[in-house]
Write a protein that holds these residues in place. Structure first.
Motif, PDB file in Angstrom:
ATOM      1  N   PHE A  49       0.810  -1.217   0.000  1.00 12.08           N
ATOM      2  CA  PHE A  49       0.000   0.000   0.000  1.00 12.08           C
ATOM      3  C   PHE A  49       0.845   1.270   0.000  1.00 12.08           C
ATOM      4  O   PHE A  49       0.553   2.223  -0.709  1.00 12.08           O
ATOM      5  N   HIS A  50       1.916   1.287   0.796  1.00  7.72           N
ATOM      6  CA  HIS A  50       2.700   2.509   0.930  1.00  7.72           C
ATOM      7  C   HIS A  50       3.534   2.816  -0.309  1.00  7.72           C
ATOM      8  O   HIS A  50       4.053   3.921  -0.446  1.00  7.72           O
ATOM      9  N   ALA A  51       3.677   1.841  -1.209  1.00  8.68           N
ATOM     10  CA  ALA A  51       4.443   2.081  -2.432  1.00  8.68           C
ATOM     11  C   ALA A  51       3.554   2.487  -3.597  1.00  8.68           C
ATOM     12  O   ALA A  51       4.054   2.796  -4.682  1.00  8.68           O
ATOM     13  N   VAL A  52       2.248   2.495  -3.380  1.00  7.23           N
ATOM     14  CA  VAL A  52       1.310   2.829  -4.456  1.00  7.23           C
ATOM     15  C   VAL A  52       0.932   4.301  -4.362  1.00  7.23           C
ATOM     16  O   VAL A  52       0.485   4.775  -3.315  1.00  7.23           O
ATOM     17  N   ARG A  53       1.125   5.029  -5.464  1.00  6.30           N
ATOM     18  CA  ARG A  53       0.775   6.451  -5.511  1.00  6.30           C
ATOM     19  C   ARG A  53      -0.557   6.637  -6.228  1.00  6.30           C
ATOM     20  O   ARG A  53      -0.977   5.780  -7.014  1.00  6.30           O
ATOM     21  N   VAL A  54      -1.209   7.761  -5.940  1.00  3.13           N
ATOM     22  CA  VAL A  54      -2.452   8.084  -6.636  1.00  3.13           C
ATOM     23  C   VAL A  54      -2.214   8.127  -8.137  1.00  3.13           C
ATOM     24  O   VAL A  54      -3.044   7.676  -8.935  1.00  3.13           O
ATOM     25  N   ALA A  55      -1.058   8.640  -8.546  1.00  3.34           N
ATOM     26  CA  ALA A  55      -0.737   8.713  -9.979  1.00  3.34           C
ATOM     27  C   ALA A  55      -0.688   7.318 -10.597  1.00  3.34           C
ATOM     28  O   ALA A  55      -1.088   7.132 -11.755  1.00  3.34           O
ATOM     29  N   ASP A  56      -0.212   6.315  -9.831  1.00  2.00           N
ATOM     30  CA  ASP A  56      -0.167   4.940 -10.336  1.00  2.00           C
ATOM     31  C   ASP A  56      -1.576   4.403 -10.569  1.00  2.00           C
ATOM     32  O   ASP A  56      -1.859   3.753 -11.580  1.00  2.00           O
ATOM     33  N   ILE A  57      -2.464   4.673  -9.613  1.00  3.66           N
ATOM     34  CA  ILE A  57      -3.851   4.214  -9.724  1.00  3.66           C
ATOM     35  C   ILE A  57      -4.542   4.918 -10.889  1.00  3.66           C
ATOM     36  O   ILE A  57      -5.257   4.295 -11.679  1.00  3.66           O
ATOM     37  N   ALA A  58      -4.308   6.222 -11.015  1.00  6.50           N
ATOM     38  CA  ALA A  58      -4.910   6.985 -12.107  1.00  6.50           C
ATOM     39  C   ALA A  58      -4.456   6.445 -13.459  1.00  6.50           C
ATOM     40  O   ALA A  58      -5.252   6.300 -14.386  1.00  6.50           O
TER      41      ALA A  58
END
Length: 285
Positions: free
Chosen positions: A110-119
């Motif tokens: 979870f801590h390695a995932v950025r909003v930009a990655d999800i977008a």
């Protein structure tokens, strides 16, 4: 994932009336609608009864699913826009965001995932992610709840196919043995949840709620098996469920730490160990 304030309008007191109309128009149960908008059913129920306020993010997801104008739900526009376009993805944008979050969390943590990655995975913008899930905690909660709902639905479907409690228990063991990519992904999210639960009270409550439901499922199966005569008459269903679920958790952690061909070997060993435990301590002689 940094927080974003998102829409700033405060939900009006009669938002519950409008949300009820949206649910009625959707033609599904309140629980099913809560699942579609990735919302805790109890929170939806309390908001509809007036004992809590809808958050702006919740209303945004409800508007998206109901294909109505979000400002109308907020009470800042006089009427519904009946021609609002549908989101061209299965289940709507909120569910797509949650599914991709689960996939990325399983792969990276979870801590390695950025909003930009999800977008990027959703082919949308970071602003769109924040519109539906303004903060990190809300996005994590939604992802965990989606996993919980999927896991519960899968268990219910398999248990319905079993002839007796012994067959039900075998089904539960098979479902909890991480062999497939989907099972491994779900277990990876649970492991990340455990680590987060140690630091977050909100996530800790989610963790406790999920394991309460899971242990109750196992306990009910064990109690039913004793009544059917397929399990030992003297076992304590609550204690046996606690032991079995703890054994599943520990063994699954070892399977997840293996890779390549050794992963399949570890999964086989986990299944064999659980089956032996059930045979020697739970099944009737």
């Amino acid at each position: 994932m940094k927080s974003d304030e998102g829409p700033t309008s405060a939900p009006t007191a009669d938002a519950a009336v409008r949300v009820r109309a949206v649910i009625a128009n959707a033609g599904v149960s309140q629980r099913e609608f809560a699942r579609r908008v990735v919302m805790d059913p109890s929170k939806l129920s309390r908001a509809l009864s007036g004992t809590r306020r809808f958050t702006v993010a919740e209303l945004a997801r409800i508007a998206d699913e109901g294909r109505v104008d979000a400002d109308w739900l907020l009470g800042s526009r006089p009427r519904e826009k009946g021609t609002a376009p549908a989101v061209g993805i299965e289940g709507g944008r909120p569910l797509q965001i949650v599914r991709e979050t689960v996939r990325l969390v399983a792969e990276r943590g979870f801590h390695a995932v950025r909003v930009a990655d999800i977008a990027r995975a959703c082919a949308t913008s970071s602003a769109a992610i924040h519109y539906h899930f303004p903060g990190r905690a809300e996005l994590l909660e939604a992802a965990v709840r989606w996993c919980m709902d999927e896991d519960t639905a899968r268990r219910a479907a398999h248990l319905a196919e079993a002839d007796d409690a012994a067959a039900e228990l075998r089904q539960l063991i098979a479902l909890q043995t991480p062999r497939t990519a989907q099972q491994r992904r779900q277990w990876a999210v649970w492991l990340d949840l455990w680590a987060e639960a140690a630091r977050s009270t909100a996530v800790g409550r989610l963790h406790s709620e999920y394991y309460r439901q899971w242990r109750e499922t196992v306990t009910d199966v064990l109690r039913r098996g004793v009544g059917q005569g397929v399990f030992r008459a003297g076992i304590d269903p609550d204690a046996a469920a606690l032991t079995l679920t703890a054994l599943i958790d520990g063994l699954a952690t070892h399977v997840l730490s293996a890779s390549g061909p050794s992963s399949a070997t570890a999964a086989d060993a986990m299944h064999a160990t659980l089956t032996a435990h059930v045979t020697h301590t739970i099944l009737a002689p």
